[in-house]
Design an enzyme around this catalytic site. Sequence first.
Site, PDB file in Angstrom:
ATOM      1  N   ALA A  10       1.136  -1.450   0.063  1.00 25.43           N
ATOM      2  CA  ALA A  10       0.621  -0.072   0.112  1.00 25.43           C
ATOM      3  C   ALA A  10       0.781   1.293   0.110  1.00 25.43           C
ATOM      4  O   ALA A  10       0.338   2.288   0.147  1.00 25.43           O
ATOM      5  CB  ALA A  10      -0.693   0.208   1.201  1.00 25.43           C
ATOM      6  N   LYS A  35       1.575  -2.740   6.942  1.00 22.76           N
ATOM      7  CA  LYS A  35       0.646  -1.972   8.267  1.00 22.76           C
ATOM      8  C   LYS A  35       0.200  -0.583   8.356  1.00 22.76           C
ATOM      9  O   LYS A  35      -0.722  -0.223   9.309  1.00 22.76           O
ATOM     10  CB  LYS A  35       2.454  -1.850   9.378  1.00 22.76           C
ATOM     11  CG  LYS A  35       2.094  -1.162  10.708  1.00 22.76           C
ATOM     12  CD  LYS A  35       3.452  -1.316  11.271  1.00 22.76           C
ATOM     13  CE  LYS A  35       3.231  -0.769  12.509  1.00 22.76           C
ATOM     14  NZ  LYS A  35       4.942  -0.559  12.836  1.00 22.76           N
ATOM     15  N   THR A  37       1.171   2.431   7.442  1.00 21.81           N
ATOM     16  CA  THR A  37       2.020   3.364   8.296  1.00 21.81           C
ATOM     17  C   THR A  37       1.095   5.101   7.302  1.00 21.81           C
ATOM     18  O   THR A  37       0.454   5.185   6.753  1.00 21.81           O
ATOM     19  CB  THR A  37       2.966   3.769   8.472  1.00 21.81           C
ATOM     20  OG1 THR A  37       3.871   3.373   6.879  1.00 21.81           O
ATOM     21  CG2 THR A  37       3.729   2.587   9.213  1.00 21.81           C
ATOM     22  N   ASP A  60       1.802  -6.276  10.423  1.00 23.15           N
ATOM     23  CA  ASP A  60       2.722  -5.837  10.187  1.00 23.15           C
ATOM     24  C   ASP A  60       3.387  -6.805  10.105  1.00 23.15           C
ATOM     25  O   ASP A  60       3.693  -8.389  10.840  1.00 23.15           O
ATOM     26  CB  ASP A  60       3.163  -5.877  11.634  1.00 23.15           C
ATOM     27  CG  ASP A  60       4.255  -4.590  12.220  1.00 23.15           C
ATOM     28  OD1 ASP A  60       5.788  -4.634  11.030  1.00 23.15           O
ATOM     29  OD2 ASP A  60       4.536  -3.812  12.682  1.00 23.15           O
ATOM     30  N   ILE A  61       4.566  -6.988   9.070  1.00 25.84           N
ATOM     31  CA  ILE A  61       5.436  -7.968   9.316  1.00 25.84           C
ATOM     32  C   ILE A  61       6.525  -8.008  10.393  1.00 25.84           C
ATOM     33  O   ILE A  61       6.673  -9.301  10.006  1.00 25.84           O
ATOM     34  CB  ILE A  61       6.869  -7.243   8.147  1.00 25.84           C
ATOM     35  CG1 ILE A  61       7.727  -6.158   8.333  1.00 25.84           C
ATOM     36  CG2 ILE A  61       6.156  -6.923   6.304  1.00 25.84           C
ATOM     37  CD1 ILE A  61       9.035  -5.683   7.241  1.00 25.84           C
ATOM     38  N   THR A 125      18.330  -0.656  -2.038  1.00 23.26           N
ATOM     39  CA  THR A 125      18.134   0.761  -2.442  1.00 23.26           C
ATOM     40  C   THR A 125      19.668   1.646  -3.058  1.00 23.26           C
ATOM     41  O   THR A 125      20.362   0.485  -2.338  1.00 23.26           O
ATOM     42  CB  THR A 125      17.732   1.981  -1.436  1.00 23.26           C
ATOM     43  OG1 THR A 125      18.084   3.274  -1.955  1.00 23.26           O
ATOM     44  CG2 THR A 125      18.943   1.608  -0.346  1.00 23.26           C
ATOM     45  N   ASP A 126      20.179   2.595  -3.795  1.00 27.93           N
ATOM     46  CA  ASP A 126      21.094   2.328  -4.183  1.00 27.93           C
ATOM     47  C   ASP A 126      21.506   3.405  -3.695  1.00 27.93           C
ATOM     48  O   ASP A 126      22.882   3.760  -3.675  1.00 27.93           O
ATOM     49  CB  ASP A 126      21.385   3.482  -5.669  1.00 27.93           C
ATOM     50  CG  ASP A 126      20.598   4.821  -5.298  1.00 27.93           C
ATOM     51  OD1 ASP A 126      19.894   5.279  -3.816  1.00 27.93           O
ATOM     52  OD2 ASP A 126      19.964   6.228  -6.421  1.00 27.93           O
ATOM     53  N   GLU A 127      20.952   4.255  -2.208  1.00 26.35           N
ATOM     54  CA  GLU A 127      21.820   4.583  -0.969  1.00 26.35           C
ATOM     55  C   GLU A 127      22.678   3.585   0.362  1.00 26.35           C
ATOM     56  O   GLU A 127      23.121   4.290   0.601  1.00 26.35           O
ATOM     57  CB  GLU A 127      20.477   5.255  -0.500  1.00 26.35           C
ATOM     58  CG  GLU A 127      19.542   6.272  -1.082  1.00 26.35           C
ATOM     59  CD  GLU A 127      19.108   7.231   0.066  1.00 26.35           C
ATOM     60  OE1 GLU A 127      19.332   7.724   1.029  1.00 26.35           O
ATOM     61  OE2 GLU A 127      17.933   7.577  -0.417  1.00 26.35           O
ATOM     62  N   TYR A 149      18.569   5.781   7.255  1.00 24.77           N
ATOM     63  CA  TYR A 149      18.124   4.945   6.161  1.00 24.77           C
ATOM     64  C   TYR A 149      18.551   4.163   5.453  1.00 24.77           C
ATOM     65  O   TYR A 149      18.391   2.953   5.667  1.00 24.77           O
ATOM     66  CB  TYR A 149      17.052   5.713   5.895  1.00 24.77           C
ATOM     67  CG  TYR A 149      16.732   5.107   4.483  1.00 24.77           C
ATOM     68  CD1 TYR A 149      15.662   4.583   4.024  1.00 24.77           C
ATOM     69  CD2 TYR A 149      16.821   5.214   3.085  1.00 24.77           C
ATOM     70  CE1 TYR A 149      15.070   3.224   3.181  1.00 24.77           C
ATOM     71  CE2 TYR A 149      17.144   4.892   1.724  1.00 24.77           C
ATOM     72  CZ  TYR A 149      16.001   3.958   2.046  1.00 24.77           C
ATOM     73  OH  TYR A 149      15.340   3.355   1.072  1.00 24.77           O
ATOM     74  N   LYS A 153      18.706  -0.640   5.442  1.00 25.95           N
ATOM     75  CA  LYS A 153      18.940  -1.070   4.523  1.00 25.95           C
ATOM     76  C   LYS A 153      19.551  -1.747   3.750  1.00 25.95           C
ATOM     77  O   LYS A 153      19.553  -3.106   3.357  1.00 25.95           O
ATOM     78  CB  LYS A 153      17.881  -0.338   3.006  1.00 25.95           C
ATOM     79  CG  LYS A 153      16.745   0.812   3.277  1.00 25.95           C
ATOM     80  CD  LYS A 153      15.574  -0.725   3.277  1.00 25.95           C
ATOM     81  CE  LYS A 153      15.513  -0.456   1.365  1.00 25.95           C
ATOM     82  NZ  LYS A 153      13.957  -1.917   1.407  1.00 25.95           N
ATOM     83  N   ASN A 178      16.827   6.516  -7.478  1.00 23.74           N
ATOM     84  CA  ASN A 178      14.468   6.990  -6.825  1.00 23.74           C
ATOM     85  C   ASN A 178      13.887   7.106  -7.201  1.00 23.74           C
ATOM     86  O   ASN A 178      14.367   7.328  -9.076  1.00 23.74           O
ATOM     87  CB  ASN A 178      15.373   8.910  -6.925  1.00 23.74           C
ATOM     88  CG  ASN A 178      16.173   9.167  -5.538  1.00 23.74           C
ATOM     89  OD1 ASN A 178      17.497   8.507  -4.902  1.00 23.74           O
ATOM     90  ND2 ASN A 178      16.086  10.407  -4.524  1.00 23.74           N
TER      91      ASN A 178
END
Length: 335
Positions: A10, A35, A37, A60-61, A125-127, A149, A153, A178
């Site tokens: 979602a 969840k 949120t 919730d996972i 993620t690329d981050e 964050y 990840k 992104n």
Amino acid sequence: MAEVLVTGGAGFIGSNFVRYALARHPDWRVTTLDKLTYAGRRENLHDVLDDPRHTFVHGDILDAAVSAPLVERADLVVHFAAETHVDRSILGAGEFIRTDVEGTFVLLEAARRAPRLRRFVQISTDEVYGSVPKGASRETDELRPRNPYAASKAGADRLAYSYWATYDVPVVITRASNNYGPYQFPEKVIPLFVTNAIDGLPVPLYGDGRNVRDWLHVHDHCEALDLVIDSGSAGEVFNIGGGNEVMNVDLTHQILAALGRPASLIQPVPDRPGHDRRYCLDTTKLRALGWAPRVPFDEGLRETVEWYRRNEWWWRPIKEQDPAFRSYYQTQYGR
């Protein structure tokens, strides 16, 4: 019928993937676990909630009593569920560690017991690569996350890999740049700037605005995931990048121009701590499977701006009626 579990379905990318999966695969039965949120919203799935091949589960996972049975009966798991906003992770990292790392652990433990599971896609993620001053990050590069964050990840990314190496769970990991497109929560730069500009409000641009991001349309991301599910090998990592490097200040001017708004709306704000200067992904490995992004950035951005212009019913209640959003905005930008 293949049983497909989409965690975080979602949310922004998850809901787009659910919609894509139902349209592209008539032989898939999709279960969304979310969840709900602040950024996971039923409204993101409004047009598929009644689809006979779609089931929504509010949960919730981290709650193994809810999430584990869904994993155990799945053929495919596509794991989007995560806390995702860098700014919020700087304000408070705890929820990021719990959801992104511990939640992934709960799902992987269930995946060990899943007799039919043929793919567990860990959405990274690329981050995780950290700031990239030059060149492009390859899948084999060192992970150097520079904010909570990205670190959460990276932890989930490597935990998922370890469950393939140790327990032979059929994990594939994807690291995307992104994303942009419809249904993105208006704390992120594109929907925030678009919706602010629609109302003639200032757009808060961090620092000198010269940070560079590689933009990927969410539909191109969904197509890449579909390909990896079908053709990727367990234990592999795939970068998914749009190949559209844009400075934040240039992105801001494009958004304002698309809406006919003046550059005077740009409001410089202090840079956030640890703000990565540039991300860029080498996508050679994924392209070798036959994927390439299909949405030109200028066209995709125009369509995205127009989507938010046409769908005020979706974002106005968040920005105008949600006290939590207003409190976050005040804390982050001071107005």
